[in-house]
Design a protein around this motif. Structure first.
Motif, PDB file in Angstrom:
ATOM      1  N   MET A  49       1.015  -1.024  -0.270  1.00  0.00           N
ATOM      2  CA  MET A  49       0.177   0.194  -0.076  1.00  0.00           C
ATOM      3  C   MET A  49       1.129   0.911  -0.760  1.00  0.00           C
ATOM      4  SD  MET A  49      -3.032  -1.029   3.012  1.00  0.00           S
ATOM      5  CE  MET A  49      -3.455  -2.511   2.688  1.00  0.00           C
ATOM      6  N   ILE A  50       0.724   1.738  -0.913  1.00  0.00           N
ATOM      7  CA  ILE A  50       1.307   3.238  -0.995  1.00  0.00           C
ATOM      8  C   ILE A  50       0.727   3.900  -1.066  1.00  0.00           C
ATOM      9  CG2 ILE A  50       2.901   4.522  -2.981  1.00  0.00           C
ATOM     10  CD1 ILE A  50       3.666   1.581  -4.626  1.00  0.00           C
ATOM     11  N   PHE A  51       0.987   5.475   0.146  1.00  0.00           N
ATOM     12  CA  PHE A  51      -0.333   6.427   0.150  1.00  0.00           C
ATOM     13  C   PHE A  51       0.644   7.820  -0.118  1.00  0.00           C
ATOM     14  CE2 PHE A  51      -1.262   3.030   2.970  1.00  0.00           C
ATOM     15  CZ  PHE A  51      -2.530   3.827   3.312  1.00  0.00           C
ATOM     16  N   PHE A  52       0.244   8.389  -1.018  1.00  0.00           N
ATOM     17  CA  PHE A  52       0.828   9.751  -1.131  1.00  0.00           C
ATOM     18  C   PHE A  52       0.093  11.109  -0.183  1.00  0.00           C
ATOM     19  CE2 PHE A  52       2.104   7.201  -5.035  1.00  0.00           C
ATOM     20  CZ  PHE A  52       2.992   8.155  -5.222  1.00  0.00           C
ATOM     21  N   LEU A  53       1.114  12.182   0.201  1.00  0.00           N
ATOM     22  CA  LEU A  53       0.409  12.784   1.126  1.00  0.00           C
ATOM     23  C   LEU A  53       0.784  14.449   1.116  1.00  0.00           C
ATOM     24  CD1 LEU A  53       1.215  10.764   4.251  1.00  0.00           C
ATOM     25  CD2 LEU A  53      -1.350  10.964   3.675  1.00  0.00           C
ATOM     26  N   ARG A  54       0.371  15.146   1.036  1.00  0.00           N
ATOM     27  CA  ARG A  54       0.752  16.135   1.867  1.00  0.00           C
ATOM     28  C   ARG A  54       1.724  16.656   2.333  1.00  0.00           C
ATOM     29  NH1 ARG A  54      -3.519  17.382  -1.501  1.00  0.00           N
ATOM     30  NH2 ARG A  54      -4.920  18.695   0.686  1.00  0.00           N
ATOM     31  N   ASP A  55       1.235  16.631   3.667  1.00  0.00           N
ATOM     32  CA  ASP A  55       1.508  16.946   5.009  1.00  0.00           C
ATOM     33  C   ASP A  55       1.367  15.810   6.015  1.00  0.00           C
ATOM     34  OD1 ASP A  55       0.943  17.843   8.043  1.00  0.00           O
ATOM     35  OD2 ASP A  55       2.564  19.254   6.625  1.00  0.00           O
ATOM     36  N   TRP A  56       2.336  15.186   7.163  1.00  0.00           N
ATOM     37  CA  TRP A  56       2.411  14.339   7.658  1.00  0.00           C
ATOM     38  C   TRP A  56       0.904  13.967   8.221  1.00  0.00           C
ATOM     39  CZ3 TRP A  56       4.650  10.368   6.388  1.00  0.00           C
ATOM     40  CH2 TRP A  56       5.671  10.726   5.750  1.00  0.00           C
ATOM     41  N   ALA A  57       0.097  15.581   8.775  1.00  0.00           N
ATOM     42  CA  ALA A  57      -0.804  15.460   9.518  1.00  0.00           C
ATOM     43  C   ALA A  57      -2.127  15.118   8.905  1.00  0.00           C
ATOM     44  CB  ALA A  57      -1.088  16.928  10.324  1.00  0.00           C
TER      45      ALA A  57
END
Length: 219
Positions: A77-85
């Motif tokens: 599973m690969i997750f793309f985020l803008r911010d860790w929050a």
């Protein structure tokens, strides 16, 4: 990213360092089951390039892909985020990621742009992988295919946290500009998935066998 050099043999000490954790323990592990990736949060237009690059690395390693994992459905599973929050707001993410409440402040404070962890079966082989990418800076500037290739390499084995800190596992062919795996990393991946070798080991002697097989492939 480095330009593709002439192939060089990798020695056993370097190979051992690739799989030595922060506590100084040699820990080698590879996937024993076919890999089934799923990507969350990426732009739809980038998905074919991402998934194509992942498949290319898996097949180049001599391993297999599948449509579904019988136990988990998807196991990479690969997750793309803008911010860790953002992870704190994802339903049930605290059940997926160990110590999420403590992890997020540490990732933010360190300026980390990626985090991954694995789950293992009873033999010590990898049975699931979880990759989190904060898409800022260098990661955001990478072409989707290059990003997919790099993350696939880092997810194929239980590498040391410092394995690629100083040098990317990718290289660029000067004449064409194409991005490829570094010759030594490609050989090491193929050696690591040799069915003669165990799927997991904490015996550093395995580094000798990996280096010998990788050397033969490069030669």
């Amino acid at each position: 990213m480095a330009h593709a050099p002439n192939p060089q043999q990798i020695d056993p000490q370097q190979t051992e360092a690739f799989f030595t954790d922060a506590a100084g323990q040699f820990r080698f592990s590879r996937w024993a089951r076919p890999i089934v990736p799923v990507v969350f949060g990426a732009d739809e237009a980038s998905l074919p390039a991402l998934k194509g690059a992942i498949e290319a690395v898996v097949l180049a390693s001599g391993h297999k892909m599948a449509e579904a994992d019988p136990d988990l459905g998807a196991n990479l599973m690969i997750f793309f985020l803008r911010d860790w929050a953002e992870l704190a707001d994802v339903q049930n993410m605290d059940q997926l990621v160990p110590d999420l409440a403590g992890l997020l402040p540490r990732l933010a404070a360190s300026g980390a742009d990626q985090y991954r962890f694995f789950r293992f079966d009873q033999t010590g082989a990898i049975k699931a992988g979880f990759v989190f990418l904060r898409m800022n800076g260098a990661l955001a500037d990478m072409p989707a295919a290059d990003l997919g290739m790099e993350q696939a390499v880092k997810s194929m084995l239980l590498w040391s946290p410092q394995a690629f800190a100083d040098r990317s596992p990718l290289a660029r062919i000067e004449k064409t500009g194409a991005t490829v795996l570094r010759a030594d990393i490609a050989a090491l991946l193929l050696a690591a998935y040799d069915p003669i070798l165990p799927p997991a080991s904490e015996d550093a002697v395995l580094a000798l066998r990996l280096a010998a097989r990788a050397g033969q492939l490069m030669g």
